[in-house]
Motif scaffolding. Structure first.
Motif, PDB file in Angstrom:
ATOM      1  N   ILE A  92     -17.555  53.778  25.347  1.00 31.02           N
ATOM      2  CA  ILE A  92     -16.251  54.726  25.399  1.00 31.02           C
ATOM      3  C   ILE A  92     -15.084  53.855  25.361  1.00 31.02           C
ATOM      4  O   ILE A  92     -14.828  52.854  25.808  1.00 31.02           O
ATOM      5  CB  ILE A  92     -16.160  55.582  26.716  1.00 31.02           C
ATOM      6  N   ASP A  93     -13.987  54.341  24.366  1.00 35.63           N
ATOM      7  CA  ASP A  93     -12.619  53.829  24.274  1.00 35.63           C
ATOM      8  C   ASP A  93     -11.652  54.616  24.962  1.00 35.63           C
ATOM      9  O   ASP A  93     -11.256  55.857  24.624  1.00 35.63           O
ATOM     10  CB  ASP A  93     -12.345  53.769  22.769  1.00 35.63           C
ATOM     11  N   VAL A  94     -11.288  53.931  26.137  1.00 36.76           N
ATOM     12  CA  VAL A  94     -10.248  54.480  27.075  1.00 36.76           C
ATOM     13  C   VAL A  94      -8.651  54.342  26.765  1.00 36.76           C
ATOM     14  O   VAL A  94      -8.475  53.163  26.623  1.00 36.76           O
ATOM     15  CB  VAL A  94     -10.788  54.060  28.738  1.00 36.76           C
ATOM     16  N   ARG A  95      -8.024  55.384  26.745  1.00 37.31           N
ATOM     17  CA  ARG A  95      -6.695  55.466  26.562  1.00 37.31           C
ATOM     18  C   ARG A  95      -5.844  55.150  27.766  1.00 37.31           C
ATOM     19  O   ARG A  95      -5.677  56.320  28.631  1.00 37.31           O
ATOM     20  CB  ARG A  95      -6.156  56.411  25.857  1.00 37.31           C
ATOM     21  N   THR A  96      -5.455  53.832  28.151  1.00 40.62           N
ATOM     22  CA  THR A  96      -5.043  53.615  29.354  1.00 40.62           C
ATOM     23  C   THR A  96      -3.448  53.568  29.330  1.00 40.62           C
ATOM     24  O   THR A  96      -2.664  53.512  30.385  1.00 40.62           O
ATOM     25  CB  THR A  96      -5.329  51.998  29.928  1.00 40.62           C
ATOM     26  N   ILE A  97      -2.923  53.840  28.151  1.00 39.37           N
ATOM     27  CA  ILE A  97      -1.292  53.777  27.773  1.00 39.37           C
ATOM     28  C   ILE A  97      -0.837  52.546  28.105  1.00 39.37           C
ATOM     29  O   ILE A  97      -0.061  52.032  27.174  1.00 39.37           O
ATOM     30  CB  ILE A  97      -0.648  55.164  28.758  1.00 39.37           C
ATOM     31  N   THR A  98      -0.976  51.935  29.253  1.00 38.28           N
ATOM     32  CA  THR A  98      -0.676  50.440  29.375  1.00 38.28           C
ATOM     33  C   THR A  98      -1.559  49.534  29.640  1.00 38.28           C
ATOM     34  O   THR A  98      -2.605  50.094  30.369  1.00 38.28           O
ATOM     35  CB  THR A  98       0.485  50.494  30.507  1.00 38.28           C
ATOM     36  N   LYS A  99      -1.553  48.235  29.421  1.00 33.10           N
ATOM     37  CA  LYS A  99      -2.673  47.455  29.721  1.00 33.10           C
ATOM     38  C   LYS A  99      -2.656  47.328  31.225  1.00 33.10           C
ATOM     39  O   LYS A  99      -1.751  47.160  31.888  1.00 33.10           O
ATOM     40  CB  LYS A  99      -2.694  45.998  28.862  1.00 33.10           C
ATOM     41  N   LYS A 100      -3.974  47.403  31.777  1.00 34.44           N
ATOM     42  CA  LYS A 100      -4.103  47.236  33.217  1.00 34.44           C
ATOM     43  C   LYS A 100      -5.306  46.220  33.526  1.00 34.44           C
ATOM     44  O   LYS A 100      -6.340  45.884  32.686  1.00 34.44           O
ATOM     45  CB  LYS A 100      -4.735  48.417  33.533  1.00 34.44           C
ATOM     46  N   ARG A 101      -5.282  45.303  34.788  1.00 35.56           N
ATOM     47  CA  ARG A 101      -5.986  44.431  35.023  1.00 35.56           C
ATOM     48  C   ARG A 101      -7.388  45.126  35.498  1.00 35.56           C
ATOM     49  O   ARG A 101      -8.417  44.615  35.254  1.00 35.56           O
ATOM     50  CB  ARG A 101      -5.635  43.667  36.119  1.00 35.56           C
ATOM     51  N   LYS A 102      -6.961  46.332  36.052  1.00 36.53           N
ATOM     52  CA  LYS A 102      -8.476  47.134  36.463  1.00 36.53           C
ATOM     53  C   LYS A 102      -8.052  48.719  36.537  1.00 36.53           C
ATOM     54  O   LYS A 102      -6.545  49.026  36.646  1.00 36.53           O
ATOM     55  CB  LYS A 102      -8.972  46.858  37.654  1.00 36.53           C
ATOM     56  N   PHE A 103      -8.998  49.616  36.351  1.00 31.84           N
ATOM     57  CA  PHE A 103      -8.705  51.082  36.571  1.00 31.84           C
ATOM     58  C   PHE A 103     -10.012  51.843  36.874  1.00 31.84           C
ATOM     59  O   PHE A 103     -11.192  51.095  36.658  1.00 31.84           O
ATOM     60  CB  PHE A 103      -8.016  51.521  35.069  1.00 31.84           C
ATOM     61  N   ASP A 104      -9.735  52.859  37.233  1.00 27.19           N
ATOM     62  CA  ASP A 104     -11.097  53.515  37.847  1.00 27.19           C
ATOM     63  C   ASP A 104     -11.358  54.679  36.997  1.00 27.19           C
ATOM     64  O   ASP A 104     -10.671  55.267  36.271  1.00 27.19           O
ATOM     65  CB  ASP A 104     -10.787  54.151  39.140  1.00 27.19           C
ATOM     66  N   LEU A 105     -12.604  54.918  36.421  1.00 25.81           N
ATOM     67  CA  LEU A 105     -13.242  56.106  35.876  1.00 25.81           C
ATOM     68  C   LEU A 105     -14.037  56.842  36.687  1.00 25.81           C
ATOM     69  O   LEU A 105     -14.925  56.278  37.737  1.00 25.81           O
ATOM     70  CB  LEU A 105     -14.099  55.497  34.684  1.00 25.81           C
ATOM     71  N   GLU A 106     -13.786  58.001  36.484  1.00 26.62           N
ATOM     72  CA  GLU A 106     -14.557  59.005  37.598  1.00 26.62           C
ATOM     73  C   GLU A 106     -15.107  60.364  36.983  1.00 26.62           C
ATOM     74  O   GLU A 106     -14.522  60.843  35.595  1.00 26.62           O
ATOM     75  CB  GLU A 106     -13.424  59.634  38.468  1.00 26.62           C
ATOM     76  N   PHE A 107     -16.575  60.478  37.274  1.00 25.44           N
ATOM     77  CA  PHE A 107     -17.070  61.461  36.240  1.00 25.44           C
ATOM     78  C   PHE A 107     -17.895  62.330  37.213  1.00 25.44           C
ATOM     79  O   PHE A 107     -18.382  61.899  38.176  1.00 25.44           O
ATOM     80  CB  PHE A 107     -18.320  60.639  35.431  1.00 25.44           C
ATOM     81  N   GLU A 108     -18.096  63.864  36.697  1.00 29.84           N
ATOM     82  CA  GLU A 108     -19.138  64.540  37.275  1.00 29.84           C
ATOM     83  C   GLU A 108     -20.335  64.388  36.527  1.00 29.84           C
ATOM     84  O   GLU A 108     -20.345  64.389  35.444  1.00 29.84           O
ATOM     85  CB  GLU A 108     -18.493  66.071  37.258  1.00 29.84           C
ATOM     86  N   VAL A 109     -21.585  64.167  37.434  1.00 32.49           N
ATOM     87  CA  VAL A 109     -22.870  63.877  36.826  1.00 32.49           C
ATOM     88  C   VAL A 109     -23.456  65.314  36.641  1.00 32.49           C
ATOM     89  O   VAL A 109     -23.905  65.909  37.610  1.00 32.49           O
ATOM     90  CB  VAL A 109     -23.579  62.882  37.593  1.00 32.49           C
ATOM     91  N   LEU A 110     -23.501  65.969  35.318  1.00 30.71           N
ATOM     92  CA  LEU A 110     -23.878  67.146  35.279  1.00 30.71           C
ATOM     93  C   LEU A 110     -25.240  67.412  35.430  1.00 30.71           C
ATOM     94  O   LEU A 110     -25.865  68.648  35.571  1.00 30.71           O
ATOM     95  CB  LEU A 110     -23.363  67.842  33.815  1.00 30.71           C
ATOM     96  N   ASN A 111     -26.374  66.275  35.142  1.00 38.21           N
ATOM     97  CA  ASN A 111     -27.679  66.538  35.435  1.00 38.21           C
ATOM     98  C   ASN A 111     -28.230  66.137  36.696  1.00 38.21           C
ATOM     99  O   ASN A 111     -29.216  65.504  36.821  1.00 38.21           O
ATOM    100  CB  ASN A 111     -28.480  65.711  34.071  1.00 38.21           C
ATOM    101  N   ALA A 112     -27.349  66.095  37.688  1.00 35.74           N
ATOM    102  CA  ALA A 112     -27.749  65.879  39.040  1.00 35.74           C
ATOM    103  C   ALA A 112     -26.929  67.016  39.948  1.00 35.74           C
ATOM    104  O   ALA A 112     -25.904  67.640  39.665  1.00 35.74           O
ATOM    105  CB  ALA A 112     -27.097  64.309  39.157  1.00 35.74           C
ATOM    106  N   LEU A 113     -27.692  67.068  41.203  1.00 34.80           N
ATOM    107  CA  LEU A 113     -27.171  68.108  41.920  1.00 34.80           C
ATOM    108  C   LEU A 113     -27.457  67.346  43.495  1.00 34.80           C
ATOM    109  O   LEU A 113     -28.433  66.942  43.966  1.00 34.80           O
ATOM    110  CB  LEU A 113     -27.994  69.330  42.221  1.00 34.80           C
ATOM    111  N   ILE A 114     -26.204  67.337  44.395  1.00 29.55           N
ATOM    112  CA  ILE A 114     -26.492  67.014  45.730  1.00 29.55           C
ATOM    113  C   ILE A 114     -26.280  68.288  46.580  1.00 29.55           C
ATOM    114  O   ILE A 114     -26.606  68.032  47.752  1.00 29.55           O
ATOM    115  CB  ILE A 114     -25.386  66.085  46.028  1.00 29.55           C
TER     116      ILE A 114
END
Length: 333
Positions: free
Chosen positions: A295-317
């Protein structure tokens, strides 16, 4: 451990000899099976008389030999609702579970220190609208540890109600094949399908550790390429499966080139919930089993670190609720 704790052979109403169940399990990479022949229902008794109801287990255990497959002795208590059908596993003598009063069968299983779980409580043959007919008797049995787990998946069926019941009463969640015929035919395994199984998070591969994990509810169900379980066990499974393999910024851009890997047998279907969108993909991505996705992530500015967050669609809690997966990306500088 990958477990299938509900199956049948010709020693009740199945169509194969116990060695086939062992061969199928080894072919599918299972760690554990339980022989769970019906106590009260013996389709082939005229052709295969067997006064010892432990015989299926004894044969399967012998066939497993030194293959590494654990074979657990069990039986299916097969009664009308309530209480319905239930599996008692880790039993010592199936013959002693044969009682006129169904509760006496459960009490004998408890006496043998069995782990007991409610089979397909939403089965249409006993509940025509596929609801879970929870009775006061079931509640009393749960309170008295005569029911300790529940199938939320059986064969090709799944129940939101059974899942919710497991959460409400803190029952161990299970998924089983309840296979009677040929596994490959039922689940089209040669074409990429899989049998439903229970993933049990035990410290060691032995009966004692397996039983302890089941009693503690340390399980996740793998069904139809979906993971279903309580968050305490499902989320750590995802965290251990999905990793950032590499990350770096594309030259002269603020686009982070991220390679995500999946070291598990399960694919993950993820919907982006991050503060960033992607340059090379929509907000829906899939990471294949034992594979990678870029995945090529558009961070707008360069960052030392950043978080990605996803909803896992083939899992249920919980019913109709997907878990959220978060991961930190540290691009190479």
């Amino acid at each position: 451990m990958v477990c299938d704790l509900h199956m049948h052979t010709v020693f009740s109403d199945g169509s194969v000899w116990p060695n086939i169940r062992v061969m199928e399990a080894n072919k599918d990479g299972l760690d554990v099976i339980a022989t769970t022949e019906h106590l009260e229902y013996q389709s082939w008794i005229s052709d295969i008389p067997h006064p010892d109801r432990n015989r299926s287990y004894e044969l399967a255990k012998g066939f497993a030999g030194k293959s590494g497959l654990l074979v657990i002795n069990g039986s299916e208590i097969t009664r009308e609702m309530p209480p319905g059908h239930a599996n008692a596993i880790f039993i010592k003598d199936a013959n002693k579970l044969i009682k006129d009063d169904p509760i006496e069968s459960f009490l004998e299983a408890r006496k043998q220190d069995a782990f007991i779980f409610w089979n397909h409580p939403y089965w249409a043959s006993q509940s025509p609208d596929a609801s879970v007919p929870l009775d006061q008797l079931h509640i009393e049995m749960i309170n008295n540890k005569l029911i300790q787990g529940i199938e939320i998946v059986n064969d090709t069926t799944y129940s939101n109600e059974a899942f919710q019941l497991a959460l409400d009463y803190d029952l161990t969640i299970l998924g089983t094949s309840d296979i009677h015929d040929i596994v490959d035919w039922q689940y089209r395994i040669p074409s990429g399908g899989h049998r439903p199984v229970t993933l049990v998070f035990a410290r060691e591969k032995n009966e004692k550790s397996l039983k302890k994990a089941l009693l503690n509810g340390q399980t996740v169900v793998w069904f139809n390429k979906k993971l279903i379980g309580k968050p305490d066990y499902l989320i750590p499974l995802m965290n251990s499966s999905i990793k950032v393999k590499s990350a770096n910024y594309v030259n002269n851009t603020t686009i982070a080139h991220v390679v995500m890997s999946n070291n598990s047998d399960a694919p993950y279907t993820l919907r982006n919930q991050s503060n960033y969108d992607f340059y090379n993909a929509t907000n829906l991505i899939t990471i294949p089993p034992h594979g990678t996705t870029i995945i090529d992530v558009r961070t707008i500015t360069k960052k030392r670190k950043f978080d990605l967050e996803f909803e896992v669609l083939n899992a249920l809690i919980e019913p109709d609720t997907h878990p959220i997966f978060r991961i930190v990306v540290r691009p190479k500088q």
